[in-house]
Design an enzyme around this catalytic site. Structure first.
Site: not given
Length: 496
Positions: A264, A298, A391
Site C-alpha cells: 500500500e 494514506c 500527496e
C-alpha cells in the site's frame, strides 16, 4: 513509562535494543540511529543500527523457527495470538507514550491505536482458525471428459518467512496487521519498523515476546535504510513482503523478483461533492477526513472536487470548523500536531508556495512554526498546481471547483494514485455509478475515506499498491494452496 517495568529488557542504557532469536540484543556495529521528536525537534530516542550480518542471522533463525511453527496446531497459534493481544492492550500506556513522542500522535489517538491493534490481533486469531481450518474437495467428473476417479484435497499452507515493513504514521497498528496474519498462517516474521515509530514497535514486539512465542519466530531489526533496506527486501531468505509506505515500495517491487508482494503506497484520495449532498455532513467529513492526525494518513481526503453551485457554502462551513481545531503539541490532545519531520514540513510548504504563486485562494493565513503547520484550505485550485496531484501528507487541503460529475471523475482517474475516494450525494443510484467509474480501490459513499474496520478489504489501484489487505485477505495472501490428488483404481460413484 517507555523502557521501564516489563519493558526494561528492551532498553540498554539510552539505546533501545533489537529483537532476535527470542532475546533483546545490542548491535555489534556499535552504532545507533537517532529518533527526533517532531515537537521539540530534539533527539528523543536511539535505536540499534543493525548490520547485514545480523540480518543474515535473523533470517536463518526465522527459517528454522518457521518449520516448527508450521507444525504447531492452529488452535495453539490462535491461543498465543489472543495472549499477545491481551498483553498489548494491558500495556497500552507506555506504547502510546512512545507514539506521542516519536510521531507526534495526539495522546487519545495513540491509546486508540494500541487498543485497536490488540483487537485486530484477536480478530485475526479467530478468522485464521475459521478460514485455515477449512479445506476443499474437488472430484474429477465435474470437468468434461473425466470419470469420477480422482479426488483433489486442497488446503492453505504457509509461505515461509514474511518481511513486514510498516509506515511511521501507524507503526503499531500497521505492524500487527502484518504480524497477526503471518503468524496465524504458520509463517515466521521479520519486522523492519520505520525509524520514526521504531520504539513503539519495539515495545509492541515485546508484548509478543511476553506471550511466549517460540524463539526466532518473530524478529525486529532496526537500522538505516541505506545499510539494511535493500539487503532485507532482496534477501534470499524472504518468502513474502508486506509493505506500507510511499515511493520506496515501487523500488522494492522492481527488485523483489518472484516474492509475493502486498503493498500500500499512498494515495490522492478524491472527495466528489454533488449539489444534492448533505452539506453539513460534507463539511464534517472534509475536516475529519482531511485534517485528522494533521492529514498524515494514506486515506486522508487529499483533494475536494466540488460542484460550483455548492462550493461557496461548503467552503464556508469547512472554514468555520477549521477555526475551532486545537493546534499544538500532541501531549495536549491537539487536533493538529507537528508533522513527522522537518523535511516533510518543507515539502508541504513547497506545495503551498507553488499554489500561492499560481493564484490559489488561501482561506486561512499560511502559518508554520518548526514542524507545526496550521490547517489550511486552498480554494480555486487548478490542475496546473502541484497540490492538485501530489500527496502533501499534511494539514493542507485543495478544493477544485467542477461543473459536472464527469469533470470530477476525470480528475480523480487522471491521478497516478488510486487508493480510496468518496462521493457525497443523496441519490444512491448516482453514488453507485460514480463509484463504479472512479479508479480507486475503495469508494466511500457519504463518508470520508477510512482504512477500517480492519476486516474490510483494503487495496489500491495503479501506483497505490499491489494486492489486497484486510485481515481475511492478508491471511490468504500469506499462504499458498497445496493440493493432494487421490487416484482411484476405478471410477467411484455415489450410492443410488
Amino acid at each position: 513509562m517507555a523502557g521501564t517495568g516489563v519493558f526494561a529488557d528492551v532498553l540498554d542504557g539510552e539505546v533501545y535494543k533489537y529483537y532476535a532469536d527470542g532475546e533483546w540484543r545490542a548491535s555489534a556495529s556499535g552504532k545507533t540511529v537517532a529518533i527526533v521528536n517532531p515537537t521539540t525537534r530534539q533527539t528523543q530516542y536511539r535505536v540499534q543500527a543493525c548490520t547485514q550480518e545480523e540480518v543474515n542471522k535473523v533470517m536463518d533463525a526465522a527459517k528454522v523457527a518457521q518449520k516448527s511453527w508450521a507444525r504447531t496446531p492452529l488452535w495453539k497459534r490462535a491461543e498465543l495470538l489472543h495472549k499477545a493481544a491481551a498483553i498489548l492492550k494491558e500495556h497500552k500506556t507506555p506504547i502510546a507514550e512512545s507514539l506521542v513522542k516519536e510521531i507526534a500522535k495526539p495522546a487519545k489517538d495513540a491509546v486508540s491505536e494500541v487498543v485497536r491493534s490488540g483487537d485486530l490481533v484477536s480478530y485475526t486469531a479467530e478468522e485464521g482458525v475459521r478460514i485455515l481450518g477449512e479445506g476443499k474437495l474437488l472430484v474429477s467428473d465435474s470437468f468434461p471428459g473425466n470419470e469420477r476417479n480422482k479426488y483433489c484435497l486442497s488446503s492453505k499452507v504457509p509461505l515461509g518467512v514474511v518481511l513486514a515493513i510498516p509506515p511511521f504514521n501507524y507503526p503499531v497498528n500497521l505492524a500487527v496487521s502484518k504480524i497477526g496474519p503471518a503468524l496465524i498462517a504458520g509463517n515466521s516474521l521479520v519486522l523492519k519498523p520505520p525509524t520514526q515509530g521504531a520504539v513503539a514497535a519495539l515495545h509492541m514486539v515485546h508484548c509478543f515476546h511476553l506471550a511466549g512465542f517460540p524463539k526466532g519466530l518473530i524478529s525486529c531489526v532496526t537500522g538505516k535504510g541505506s545499510e539494511i533496506g535493500d539487503f532485507l527486501t532482496m534477501h534470499p531468505g524472504v518468502n513474502c513482503i508486506s509493505f506500507t509506505g510511499g515511493d520506496t515500495g515501487i523500488a522494492i517491487s522492481k527488485k523483489a523478483g518472484m516474492v509475493p508482494l502486498q503493498m500500500e503506497l499512498g494515495g490522492k484520495d478524491a472527495c466528489i461533492v454533488l449539489e444534492d449532498a448533505d452539506l453539513d455532513l460534507v463539511a464534517a467529513n472534509i475536516v475529519k477526513g482531511g485534517f485528522s492526525y494533521s492529514g498524515q494518513r494514506c486515506t486522508a481526503v487529499k483533494v475536494v472536487l466540488i460542484m460550483e453551485a455548492v462550493a461557496d457554502t461548503v467552503v464556508e462551513k469547512v472554514n468555520a470548523k477549521l477555526a475551532k481545531l486545537k493546534v499544538g503539541p500532541p501531549e495536549d490532545d491537539s487536533d493538529i500536531t507537528p508533522v513527522v519531520t522537518e523535511s516533510s514540513a518543507n515539502f508541504i510548504e513547497g506545495l503551498v508556495m507553488d499554489a500561492k504563486e499560481k493564484g490559489a485562494t488561501f482561506c486561512q493565513e499560511y502559518r508554520r512554526e518548526g514542524n507545526l503547520i496550521w490547517p489550511l484550505l486552498l480554494d480555486h485550485v487548478r490542475p496546473d498546481m502541484r497540490i492538485a496531484w501530489e500527496e502533501p501528507f499534511g494539514p493542507v487541503l485543495p478544493v477544485i471547483r467542477i461543473n459536472s460529475v464527469e469533470e470530477g471523475i476525470h480528475h480523480c482517474n487522471a491521478s497516478n494514485f488510486g487508493l480510496q475516494g468518496c462521493v457525497f450525494t443523496r441519490d444512491i443510484n448516482k453514488a453507485i455509478m460514480i463509484s463504479d467509474a472512479m479508479e480507486s480501490g475503495t469508494v466511500q459513499i457519504n463518508s470520508a475515506p477510512a482504512r477500517g474496520p480492519d476486516h474490510f478489504p483494503f487495496q489500491g489501484l495503479k501506483d497505490s499498491g499491489i494486492g489486497s489487505q484486510g485481515i481475511t485477505n492478508s491471511i490468504n495472501m500469506m499462504t499458498k494452496v497445496k493440493s493432494t490428488v487421490i487416484n482411484l483404481p476405478s471410477p467411484s460413484y455415489t450410492m443410488g
